[in-house]
Design an enzyme around this catalytic site. Structure first.
Site, PDB file in Angstrom:
ATOM      1  N   GLY A  10       6.632 -12.531  -4.803  1.00  0.00           N
ATOM      2  CA  GLY A  10       5.329 -12.724  -3.979  1.00  0.00           C
ATOM      3  C   GLY A  10       4.416 -13.008  -4.426  1.00  0.00           C
ATOM      4  N   ASP A  31      13.557  -8.770  -6.531  1.00  0.00           N
ATOM      5  CA  ASP A  31      12.470  -8.948  -5.229  1.00  0.00           C
ATOM      6  C   ASP A  31      13.492  -8.769  -4.389  1.00  0.00           C
ATOM      7  N   ASN A  32      13.369  -7.983  -3.402  1.00  0.00           N
ATOM      8  CA  ASN A  32      14.023  -7.388  -2.233  1.00  0.00           C
ATOM      9  C   ASN A  32      13.853  -8.522  -0.635  1.00  0.00           C
ATOM     10  N   ASP A  58      16.101  -4.224  -4.720  1.00  0.00           N
ATOM     11  CA  ASP A  58      15.366  -3.522  -4.298  1.00  0.00           C
ATOM     12  C   ASP A  58      14.656  -2.241  -5.599  1.00  0.00           C
ATOM     13  N   PHE A  80       4.673  -5.354  -9.388  1.00  0.00           N
ATOM     14  CA  PHE A  80       4.040  -5.467  -8.189  1.00  0.00           C
ATOM     15  C   PHE A  80       4.846  -5.071  -6.741  1.00  0.00           C
ATOM     16  N   SER A 124      -5.333  -0.760  -7.685  1.00  0.00           N
ATOM     17  CA  SER A 124      -5.969  -1.717  -6.431  1.00  0.00           C
ATOM     18  C   SER A 124      -7.346  -1.155  -6.785  1.00  0.00           C
ATOM     19  N   ALA A 125      -8.012  -2.143  -6.629  1.00  0.00           N
ATOM     20  CA  ALA A 125     -10.147  -1.305  -6.847  1.00  0.00           C
ATOM     21  C   ALA A 125     -10.560  -0.351  -5.626  1.00  0.00           C
ATOM     22  N   TYR A 148      -2.234   3.013   2.178  1.00  0.00           N
ATOM     23  CA  TYR A 148      -1.747   2.368   1.086  1.00  0.00           C
ATOM     24  C   TYR A 148      -2.684   2.012   0.393  1.00  0.00           C
ATOM     25  N   LYS A 152      -1.550   3.810  -3.877  1.00  0.00           N
ATOM     26  CA  LYS A 152      -1.970   3.361  -5.548  1.00  0.00           C
ATOM     27  C   LYS A 152      -2.721   4.719  -6.111  1.00  0.00           C
ATOM     28  N   ASN A 198      -6.407 -10.437   5.828  1.00  0.00           N
ATOM     29  CA  ASN A 198      -7.489 -10.553   4.490  1.00  0.00           C
ATOM     30  C   ASN A 198      -8.086 -11.851   5.344  1.00  0.00           C
ATOM     31  N   ARG A 230     -17.384  -8.940  -1.602  1.00  0.00           N
ATOM     32  CA  ARG A 230     -16.233  -8.588  -2.170  1.00  0.00           C
ATOM     33  C   ARG A 230     -16.027  -9.356  -3.713  1.00  0.00           C
TER      34      ARG A 230
HETATM   35  P1  NAD Z   1       3.271  -9.189  -1.838  1.00  0.00           P
HETATM   36  O1  NAD Z   1       3.296  -9.079  -0.720  1.00  0.00           O
HETATM   37  O2  NAD Z   1       2.795 -10.897  -1.875  1.00  0.00           O
HETATM   38  O3  NAD Z   1       4.555  -9.320  -3.347  1.00  0.00           O
HETATM   39  C1  NAD Z   1       4.915  -8.200  -3.375  1.00  0.00           C
HETATM   40  C2  NAD Z   1       6.683  -8.528  -3.476  1.00  0.00           C
HETATM   41  O4  NAD Z   1       7.287  -7.583  -3.371  1.00  0.00           O
HETATM   42  C3  NAD Z   1       6.585  -9.169  -2.511  1.00  0.00           C
HETATM   43  O5  NAD Z   1       7.046 -10.277  -2.631  1.00  0.00           O
HETATM   44  C4  NAD Z   1       7.719  -7.938  -1.749  1.00  0.00           C
HETATM   45  O6  NAD Z   1       9.097  -9.247  -1.217  1.00  0.00           O
HETATM   46  C5  NAD Z   1       7.842  -7.638  -3.056  1.00  0.00           C
HETATM   47  N1  NAD Z   1       8.993  -6.408  -2.379  1.00  0.00           N
HETATM   48  C6  NAD Z   1       8.311  -4.603  -1.267  1.00  0.00           C
HETATM   49  N2  NAD Z   1       9.003  -4.128  -2.255  1.00  0.00           N
HETATM   50  C7  NAD Z   1       9.593  -3.843  -2.370  1.00  0.00           C
HETATM   51  C8  NAD Z   1      10.671  -3.487  -2.567  1.00  0.00           C
HETATM   52  N3  NAD Z   1      11.406  -2.364  -2.416  1.00  0.00           N
HETATM   53  N4  NAD Z   1      12.083  -3.569  -3.563  1.00  0.00           N
HETATM   54  C9  NAD Z   1      11.457  -4.962  -4.304  1.00  0.00           C
HETATM   55  N5  NAD Z   1      10.533  -5.954  -3.612  1.00  0.00           N
HETATM   56  C10 NAD Z   1      10.069  -5.246  -3.060  1.00  0.00           C
HETATM   57  O7  NAD Z   1       2.176  -8.977  -2.729  1.00  0.00           O
HETATM   58  P2  NAD Z   1       1.232  -9.068  -3.514  1.00  0.00           P
HETATM   59  O8  NAD Z   1      -0.110  -9.767  -2.448  1.00  0.00           O
HETATM   60  O9  NAD Z   1       1.076 -10.386  -4.636  1.00  0.00           O
HETATM   61  O10 NAD Z   1       0.982  -7.882  -4.138  1.00  0.00           O
HETATM   62  C11 NAD Z   1       1.658  -7.451  -5.083  1.00  0.00           C
HETATM   63  C12 NAD Z   1       0.612  -6.052  -5.951  1.00  0.00           C
HETATM   64  O11 NAD Z   1      -0.248  -5.691  -5.873  1.00  0.00           O
HETATM   65  C13 NAD Z   1       1.258  -5.125  -4.610  1.00  0.00           C
HETATM   66  O12 NAD Z   1       1.758  -3.916  -5.603  1.00  0.00           O
HETATM   67  C14 NAD Z   1       0.032  -5.287  -3.697  1.00  0.00           C
HETATM   68  O13 NAD Z   1      -0.311  -3.852  -3.446  1.00  0.00           O
HETATM   69  C15 NAD Z   1      -1.235  -4.788  -5.491  1.00  0.00           C
HETATM   70  N6  NAD Z   1      -2.546  -6.169  -4.659  1.00  0.00           N
HETATM   71  C16 NAD Z   1      -2.820  -6.594  -3.975  1.00  0.00           C
HETATM   72  C17 NAD Z   1      -3.827  -7.211  -4.053  1.00  0.00           C
HETATM   73  C18 NAD Z   1      -3.863  -8.304  -2.612  1.00  0.00           C
HETATM   74  O14 NAD Z   1      -5.122  -8.038  -2.056  1.00  0.00           O
HETATM   75  N7  NAD Z   1      -2.526  -9.618  -2.134  1.00  0.00           N
HETATM   76  C19 NAD Z   1      -5.113  -5.975  -4.319  1.00  0.00           C
HETATM   77  C20 NAD Z   1      -4.545  -5.149  -4.836  1.00  0.00           C
HETATM   78  C21 NAD Z   1      -3.726  -5.224  -5.324  1.00  0.00           C
HETATM   79  C1  WQD Z   2     -12.595  -9.018   3.002  1.00  0.00           C
HETATM   80  C2  WQD Z   2     -13.943  -8.835   3.625  1.00  0.00           C
HETATM   81  C3  WQD Z   2     -13.813  -8.138   5.684  1.00  0.00           C
HETATM   82  C4  WQD Z   2     -10.994 -10.034   7.705  1.00  0.00           C
HETATM   83  C5  WQD Z   2      -8.804  -5.474   1.064  1.00  0.00           C
HETATM   84  C6  WQD Z   2      -8.127  -4.401   1.288  1.00  0.00           C
HETATM   85  C7  WQD Z   2      -7.277  -3.661  -0.268  1.00  0.00           C
HETATM   86  C8  WQD Z   2      -6.678  -4.775  -1.346  1.00  0.00           C
HETATM   87  C9  WQD Z   2      -7.967  -6.288  -1.227  1.00  0.00           C
HETATM   88  C10 WQD Z   2      -4.804  -4.675  -2.168  1.00  0.00           C
HETATM   89  C11 WQD Z   2     -14.843  -7.743   4.868  1.00  0.00           C
HETATM   90  C12 WQD Z   2     -13.993  -9.878   5.740  1.00  0.00           C
HETATM   91  C13 WQD Z   2     -11.640  -9.589   6.677  1.00  0.00           C
HETATM   92  C14 WQD Z   2     -11.324 -11.233   8.869  1.00  0.00           C
HETATM   93  C15 WQD Z   2     -13.408 -10.678   8.442  1.00  0.00           C
HETATM   94  N1  WQD Z   2      -5.762  -5.089  -1.086  1.00  0.00           N
HETATM   95  N2  WQD Z   2     -12.839  -9.969   7.099  1.00  0.00           N
HETATM   96  N3  WQD Z   2     -12.566 -10.838   8.726  1.00  0.00           N
HETATM   97  O1  WQD Z   2     -11.087  -5.090   2.818  1.00  0.00           O
HETATM   98  O2  WQD Z   2     -12.009  -5.950   0.966  1.00  0.00           O
HETATM   99  O3  WQD Z   2      -9.591  -5.226   0.573  1.00  0.00           O
HETATM  100  O4  WQD Z   2      -7.189  -6.380   0.442  1.00  0.00           O
HETATM  101  O5  WQD Z   2      -5.166  -3.863  -2.980  1.00  0.00           O
HETATM  102  O6  WQD Z   2      -6.866  -2.499  -0.552  1.00  0.00           O
HETATM  103  O7  WQD Z   2      -8.437  -3.194   1.956  1.00  0.00           O
HETATM  104  O8  WQD Z   2     -10.598  -7.462   2.098  1.00  0.00           O
HETATM  105  O9  WQD Z   2      -9.945  -9.751   2.662  1.00  0.00           O
HETATM  106  O10 WQD Z   2      -9.069  -7.890   4.600  1.00  0.00           O
HETATM  107  O11 WQD Z   2     -11.768  -8.361   3.712  1.00  0.00           O
HETATM  108  O12 WQD Z   2     -14.553 -10.391   8.417  1.00  0.00           O
HETATM  109  O13 WQD Z   2     -10.413 -11.965   9.611  1.00  0.00           O
HETATM  110  O14 WQD Z   2     -13.564  -9.995   4.822  1.00  0.00           O
HETATM  111  O15 WQD Z   2     -14.530  -6.892   6.417  1.00  0.00           O
HETATM  112  O16 WQD Z   2     -16.034  -7.407   4.323  1.00  0.00           O
HETATM  113  P1  WQD Z   2     -10.284  -6.127   2.010  1.00  0.00           P
HETATM  114  P2  WQD Z   2     -10.494  -8.411   2.928  1.00  0.00           P
END
Ligand code: NAD
Ligand code: WQD
Length: 337
Positions: A10, A31-32, A58, A80, A124-125, A148, A152, A198, A230
């Protein structure tokens, strides 16, 4: 001795694999491919010049996990794997609880049965809900507004219970703020399926001409320019944070929640302007209604990461945008090129 990386294909996982390999660590990836592609791992090998084992597995598949642990000496797990789309989680909450929560329980059972009790977990925050910024790790958690985020929070509580039941565990709950950016080679980056949820991937697709304009979700927040603020963190800084977390949890026991953020907030419009500088042209946008569940502010107090891990971010917002632009313009269709 190897680090098992779940969800390693991912976005954050692939960047972390690069930093782990560059730090001289051995890795095993599972990874799946639910939300990723094999090409991401080919690119990790290309960047690092190193090879590693991969299992298409998985985390809910106990037999598959046992095979991974039987065939490898796993020292610690960076976990992850999970589903991460906030909007989707409101539509299919059970899939989120099953994948994220049940999957983590199955993974922990497999770890315990194989004597592996070190885990770095992707939190996550979002667990801070509507606390006052800057968020610090002593604040209450759990006032989350979507399934979601609740997965967490629940997983954090499960891992605390696990440590309380068995003090041999060593666990870091890493609370990420908003990861953006891409590896500076432009070879790996975020490759969302369909229309991005996002902000930065959306801006990047507008910049490359795949989407017409950005919708700015609200310009009437109590922030300097009215748009949401943010704490954006470069994904390569975040990845380095995981290497430091692995070093931290090795040779000790305990459980710690640790923020990974910069401590600085940027508004939607500030990010748009930083991206315009990186890509050299205007990003068209229109102001749209607020998105349900969004907060005006989210940013970290990053002191604990510095104190416990010696972690401090190094890449600024311009670098985050430049690296995203390199990835997006070199790979307009992500890994499908
Ligand atoms: P991502 O979707 O790119 O990566 C997650 C990976 O996990 C993917 O490759 C997916 O195929 C794999 N996966 C999902 N379910 C699975 C399962 N059951 N078995 C095996 N593999 C599985 O997401 P990311 O952005 O890299 O996020 C990674 C982690 O960080 C996640 O847990 C996410 O919730 C957390 N996180 C992400 C963000 C963000 O904004 N990207 C913020 C906070 C926390
Ligand atoms: C950022 C800012 C939107 C899209 C999310 C999850 C959080 C974490 C990170 C996993 C905000 C604005 C967005 C758009 C916009 N993920 N926005 N137009 O919401 O802070 O966090 O991703 O854990 O849990 O909630 O991130 O990138 O979606 O938004 O104006 O098309 O951009 O309103 O102010 P967010 P985001």
């Amino acid at each position: 001795m190897a680090i098992l990386v779940t969800g390693g294909a991912g976005y954050i996982g692939s960047h972390t694999c690069v930093e782990l390999l560059n730090a001289g660590m051995d890795i095993v990836v599972i990874d799946n491919y639910y939300n990723s592609k094999p090409e991401a791992l080919n690119r990790v090998k290309q960047i690092t010049g190193k090879d590693f084992k991969f299992y298409e597995c998985d985390i809910r598949d106990r037999t598959g996990l046992d095979k991974v642990f039987d065939e490898n000496k796993i020292d610690a797990v960076i976990h992850f794997a999970g589903l991460k789309a906030v909007g989707e989680s409101c539509k299919i909450p059970l899939a989120y609880y099953e994948n994220n929560v049940s999957g983590t329980v199955t993974l922990c059972q497999a770890m315990a049965d194989h004597g592996c009790k070190r885990m770095v977990f992707s939190s996550s925050a979002t667990v801070y809900g509507n606390n006052k910024v800057p968020y610090n790790e002593e604040m209450s958690t759990g006032e989350v507004t979507n399934p979601y985020g609740r997965t967490k929070y629940i997983i954090e509580e499960i891992l605390k219970d696990l440590y309380a039941s068995d003090n041999e565990w060593s666990i870091a709950l890493l609370r990420y703020f908003n990861p953006i950016g891409a590896h500076e080679t432009g070879l790996i980056g975020e490759d969302p399926n369909g229309i991005p949820n996002n902000l930065l991937p959306y801006i990047a697709q507008v910049a490359v001409g795949k989407l017409e304009h950005l919708n700015v979700f609200g310009d009437d927040y109590e922030t300097p320019d009215g748009t949401g603020v943010r704490d954006y963190i470069h994904v390569s800084d975040l990845a380095v944070g995981h290497v430091k977390a692995i070093n931290y949890i090795t040779g000790r026991t305990g459980i710690d929640a640790i923020n990974l953020g910069t401590g600085n907030g940027f508004s939607v419009l500030q990010l748009v302007h930083a991206f315009e500088k990186a890509c050299g042209h205007k990003i068209p946008y229109v102001v749209a209604p607020r998105r349900a569940g969004d907060l005006a502010y989210s940013y970290a107090n990053p002191d604990k990461a510095l104190r416990l891990l010696g972690f401090k971010t190094e890449r600024d917002i311009d670098k985050m945008c430049e690296d995203t632009w390199r990835w997006q313009s070199n790979n307009p269709n992500g890994y499908d090129n």
